[in-house]
Design a protein around this motif. Structure first.
Motif, PDB file in Angstrom:
ATOM      1  N   ALA A  83       0.574  -1.199  -0.201  1.00 30.27           N
ATOM      2  CA  ALA A  83      -0.031  -0.048   0.049  1.00 30.27           C
ATOM      3  C   ALA A  83       1.054   1.243  -0.137  1.00 30.27           C
ATOM      4  O   ALA A  83       0.663   2.327  -0.589  1.00 30.27           O
ATOM      5  N   ARG A  84       1.943   1.298   0.815  1.00 32.00           N
ATOM      6  CA  ARG A  84       2.797   2.410   0.974  1.00 32.00           C
ATOM      7  C   ARG A  84       3.750   2.724  -0.486  1.00 32.00           C
ATOM      8  O   ARG A  84       3.523   3.749  -0.974  1.00 32.00           O
ATOM      9  N   GLN A  87       1.060   4.117  -2.945  1.00 36.08           N
ATOM     10  CA  GLN A  87       0.855   5.574  -2.856  1.00 36.08           C
ATOM     11  C   GLN A  87       2.219   6.275  -3.368  1.00 36.08           C
ATOM     12  O   GLN A  87       2.060   7.257  -4.100  1.00 36.08           O
ATOM     13  N   ALA A  88       3.566   5.670  -3.242  1.00 35.11           N
ATOM     14  CA  ALA A  88       4.740   6.273  -3.711  1.00 35.11           C
ATOM     15  C   ALA A  88       4.810   6.473  -5.293  1.00 35.11           C
ATOM     16  O   ALA A  88       5.004   7.421  -5.628  1.00 35.11           O
ATOM     17  N   ARG A  90       2.024   6.455  -7.184  1.00 38.98           N
ATOM     18  CA  ARG A  90       0.792   6.973  -7.712  1.00 38.98           C
ATOM     19  C   ARG A  90       0.922   7.809  -8.801  1.00 38.98           C
ATOM     20  O   ARG A  90       0.065   7.812  -9.740  1.00 38.98           O
ATOM     21  N   PHE A  98      -4.032   2.952 -11.367  1.00 46.59           N
ATOM     22  CA  PHE A  98      -3.881   2.930  -9.839  1.00 46.59           C
ATOM     23  C   PHE A  98      -5.074   2.232  -9.228  1.00 46.59           C
ATOM     24  O   PHE A  98      -4.911   1.430  -8.391  1.00 46.59           O
ATOM     25  N   GLN A 102      -5.289  -0.645  -6.680  1.00 44.29           N
ATOM     26  CA  GLN A 102      -5.743  -0.266  -5.466  1.00 44.29           C
ATOM     27  C   GLN A 102      -6.787  -1.473  -5.312  1.00 44.29           C
ATOM     28  O   GLN A 102      -7.165  -2.026  -4.146  1.00 44.29           O
TER      29      GLN A 102
END
Length: 198
Positions: A83-84, A87-88, A90, A98, A102
């Motif tokens: 998840a991190r 986000q990085a 994205r 995305f 996700q």
């Protein structure tokens, strides 16, 4: 209902204030009075928390609960890391890419939550079965101590507001139960199969 309270107390489900209120009898012996022949008392909660078999069951349940927690935590780590990472990156992904990633990540998180729920239900089922086994072992012991003390009526000590506590069978039952059984072994119970939807 008493068995549920006993199970909750033995396995640490009741908050400390309620747990202590269930087993505490500070004012009862202060009132004194004459012992009523044939009227006996027993604290099931105290039997289950102080008897060796109850302590062994509590320790085993704590091990099983910790194992289940470790399993979920180990699987949560990679999901959180992904998840991190998502986000990085994205800003470099198309919105559709995305959303796809996700969605896949959310599906993994949902599956893990379902697994955690299953483990929680398994722990509860295991707790209930262990308590049932201990209660089954305790019944003949309670009956024996009851008969040996010449009791004609047995009441829950937790409901006694005061009076002469000399006919309390709790210590005798704990000693006799410890002489009969000191440990219990069990593993995590599987959940019963669900009937197919019609």
């Amino acid at each position: 209902m008493r068995r549920v309270l006993c199970a909750a107390l033995v396995l640490g489900l009741l908050p400390p204030s309620l747990a202590s209120a269930q087993g505490a009898q500070p004012a009862a012996s202060a009132l004194g009075g004459v012992a009523i022949p044939g009227l006996c008392m027993l604290s099931q909660q105290e039997v289950l928390t102080r008897a060796k078999v109850g302590q062994a069951a509590t320790a085993r349940l704590q091990v099983l609960a910790q194992q289940a927690q470790n399993e979920v935590t180990a699987e949560r780590g990679p999901i959180d890391a992904d998840a991190r990472a998502l986000q990085a990156e994205r800003a470099t992904l198309k919105p559709s890419e995305f959303q796809q990633k996700q969605g896949a990540l959310q599906a993994r998180a949902n599956a893990l939550q379902q697994k955690a729920n299953v483990r929680s239900r398994q722990i509860e089922l295991t707790r209930e079965k262990a308590l049932g086994r201990i209660a089954g072992d305790a019944q003949p012991v309670i009956a024996s101590v009851y008969k040996a003390r010449g009791c004609g009526l047995l009441v829950d000590r937790g409901t006694v507001l005061g009076g002469n506590m000399s006919n309390d069978l709790t210590a005798g039952v704990i000693d006799a139960l410890d002489g009969k059984i000191t440990t219990i072994t069990f593993d995590l119970e599987p959940l019963p199969a669900q009937a197919p939807a019609r």
